[in-house]
Design a protein around this motif. Structure first.
Motif, PDB file in Angstrom:
ATOM      1  N   ASP A  80       0.833  -1.208   0.000  1.00  0.00           N
ATOM      2  CA  ASP A  80       0.000   0.000   0.000  1.00  0.00           C
ATOM      3  C   ASP A  80       0.867   1.257   0.000  1.00  0.00           C
ATOM      4  OD1 ASP A  80      -2.428  -1.219  -0.216  1.00  0.00           O
ATOM      5  OD2 ASP A  80      -2.807  -1.307   1.942  1.00  0.00           O
ATOM      6  N   LYS A  81       1.963   1.204   0.759  1.00  0.00           N
ATOM      7  CA  LYS A  81       2.866   2.377   0.779  1.00  0.00           C
ATOM      8  C   LYS A  81       3.508   2.547  -0.604  1.00  0.00           C
ATOM      9  CE  LYS A  81       4.052   2.497   5.686  1.00  0.00           C
ATOM     10  NZ  LYS A  81       3.824   1.252   6.390  1.00  0.00           N
ATOM     11  N   GLN A  82       3.857   1.431  -1.240  1.00  0.00           N
ATOM     12  CA  GLN A  82       4.502   1.509  -2.549  1.00  0.00           C
ATOM     13  C   GLN A  82       3.514   1.947  -3.635  1.00  0.00           C
ATOM     14  OE1 GLN A  82       6.842   2.130  -4.153  1.00  0.00           O
ATOM     15  NE2 GLN A  82       7.634   0.637  -5.599  1.00  0.00           N
ATOM     16  N   ILE A  83       2.250   1.541  -3.529  1.00  0.00           N
ATOM     17  CA  ILE A  83       1.234   1.971  -4.507  1.00  0.00           C
ATOM     18  C   ILE A  83       1.115   3.496  -4.457  1.00  0.00           C
ATOM     19  CG2 ILE A  83      -1.245   1.940  -5.033  1.00  0.00           C
ATOM     20  CD1 ILE A  83      -1.198  -1.019  -3.996  1.00  0.00           C
ATOM     21  N   GLU A  84       1.210   4.048  -3.242  1.00  0.00           N
ATOM     22  CA  GLU A  84       1.127   5.503  -3.092  1.00  0.00           C
ATOM     23  C   GLU A  84       2.406   6.193  -3.565  1.00  0.00           C
ATOM     24  OE1 GLU A  84      -0.299   6.700   0.795  1.00  0.00           O
ATOM     25  OE2 GLU A  84       0.547   8.698   0.382  1.00  0.00           O
ATOM     26  N   ALA A  85       3.555   5.614  -3.178  1.00  0.00           N
ATOM     27  CA  ALA A  85       4.829   6.292  -3.468  1.00  0.00           C
ATOM     28  C   ALA A  85       5.335   6.006  -4.882  1.00  0.00           C
ATOM     29  CB  ALA A  85       5.878   5.854  -2.448  1.00  0.00           C
ATOM     30  N   GLN A  86       4.972   4.855  -5.445  1.00  0.00           N
ATOM     31  CA  GLN A  86       5.435   4.434  -6.785  1.00  0.00           C
ATOM     32  C   GLN A  86       6.935   4.630  -6.969  1.00  0.00           C
ATOM     33  OE1 GLN A  86       2.972   5.426 -10.130  1.00  0.00           O
ATOM     34  NE2 GLN A  86       1.141   5.412  -8.899  1.00  0.00           N
ATOM     35  N   LEU A  87       7.694   4.089  -6.069  1.00  0.00           N
ATOM     36  CA  LEU A  87       9.142   4.251  -6.143  1.00  0.00           C
ATOM     37  C   LEU A  87       9.715   3.280  -7.183  1.00  0.00           C
ATOM     38  CD1 LEU A  87       9.581   4.407  -2.294  1.00  0.00           C
ATOM     39  CD2 LEU A  87      10.024   6.291  -3.872  1.00  0.00           C
ATOM     40  N   PRO A  88      10.460   3.813  -8.159  1.00  0.00           N
ATOM     41  CA  PRO A  88      10.989   2.924  -9.202  1.00  0.00           C
ATOM     42  C   PRO A  88      12.102   2.007  -8.690  1.00  0.00           C
ATOM     43  CG  PRO A  88      11.789   5.171  -9.512  1.00  0.00           C
ATOM     44  CD  PRO A  88      10.819   5.225  -8.368  1.00  0.00           C
TER      45      PRO A  88
END
Ligand SMILES: C[S@@+](CC[C@H](N)C(=O)[O-])C[C@H]1O[C@@H](n2cnc3c(N)ncnc32)[C@H](O)[C@@H]1O
Length: 216
Positions: A80-88
């Motif tokens: 969920d944190k990655q979906i928000e942050a979209q860190l490549p």
């Protein structure tokens, strides 16, 4: 140790194969292809809800990170944190750190983080500790020559156990902190558990270790 499955959480993970691959072992030796840039690879085994690794990935775009977490519902929290942050530069493995050599080729990883690993105080659970000798052997296999383990805990017993195992298995200690927040570490990134235990006044222990290149 078996993965703890929760159907709703597993469905959610399945919806984002770009962040949590359904078959991490198929990327063994090819993890760099899952990232935008080819750069050093740092992993955290037992990432929990992901506060530490998400912040690291934000701060250090020149490093690729993989969060590895065994619990399905906890993996969803990182997701969920990655979906928000979209860190490549962040990928997630829903898996067991005890299978590290199935996920990574020898020398594929530059650094392993272990933060506030479960202490498993009973002797009969020793094999589950992330600094037991079996786990240390896995880290040695997947780390590049002289790649490092960085380990933090508030549990003195686990810290002493880890120091003893590392030295018995031939690792070299680069640095040891007996009270991280007193001794200071300029670029320390705080984990969820670190925040909780520091607020209670627990000292935080930390070590950095590497396995020396065999010169024989
Ligand atoms: C006490 S929490 C610490 C979480 C986080 N590192 C922190 O410092 O806030 C330990 C985490 O390690 C995970 N874990 C335990 N054994 C594991 C294993 N064999 N492989 C992957 N994750 C594991 C647990 O599910 C849990 O989320």
């Amino acid at each position: 140790m078996r993965l703890r499955h929760k159907p709703w959480a597993q469905d959610r993970i399945n919806d984002y194969p770009q962040y949590v691959s359904p078959a991490p072992e198929t990327h063994r030796g090819h993890w760099q292809e899952r990232f935008e840039k080819q750069q050093p690879l740092h992993i955290e085994v037992g990432s929990g809800k992901g506060q530490f690794i998400i912040n690291l990935a934000k701060q250090n775009p020149e490093i690729n990170y993989i969060a590895l977490e065994i619990q399905t519902s906890v993996t969803v929290m990182i997701l969920d944190k990655q979906i928000e942050a979209q860190l490549p530069n962040l990928q997630i493995i829903h898996g067991n750190g005890g299978h590290l050599n199935q996920y990574f080729a020898p020398g594929e990883v530059d650094l392993v983080y272990l933060n506030f690993s479960d202490p498993w105080p009973k002797k009969r659970h020793e094999k589950r500790r992330l600094t037991s000798k079996n786990f240390l052997e896995q880290y040695r296999e997947v780390l590049k020559p002289e790649g490092e383990i960085h380990f933090k805990t508030d549990n003195r017993g686990l810290f002493e156990y880890s120091l003893a195992n590392l030295s018995q298995c031939g690792w070299i200690l680069k640095q040891v902190w007996l009270d991280l927040h007193e001794d200071g570490l300029s670029n320390n990134v705080i984990t969820e558990y670190e925040e909780k235990f520091s607020q209670k006044g627990h000292p935080i222990y930390r070590l950095e270790a590497y396995y020396p290149i065999d010169t024989h």
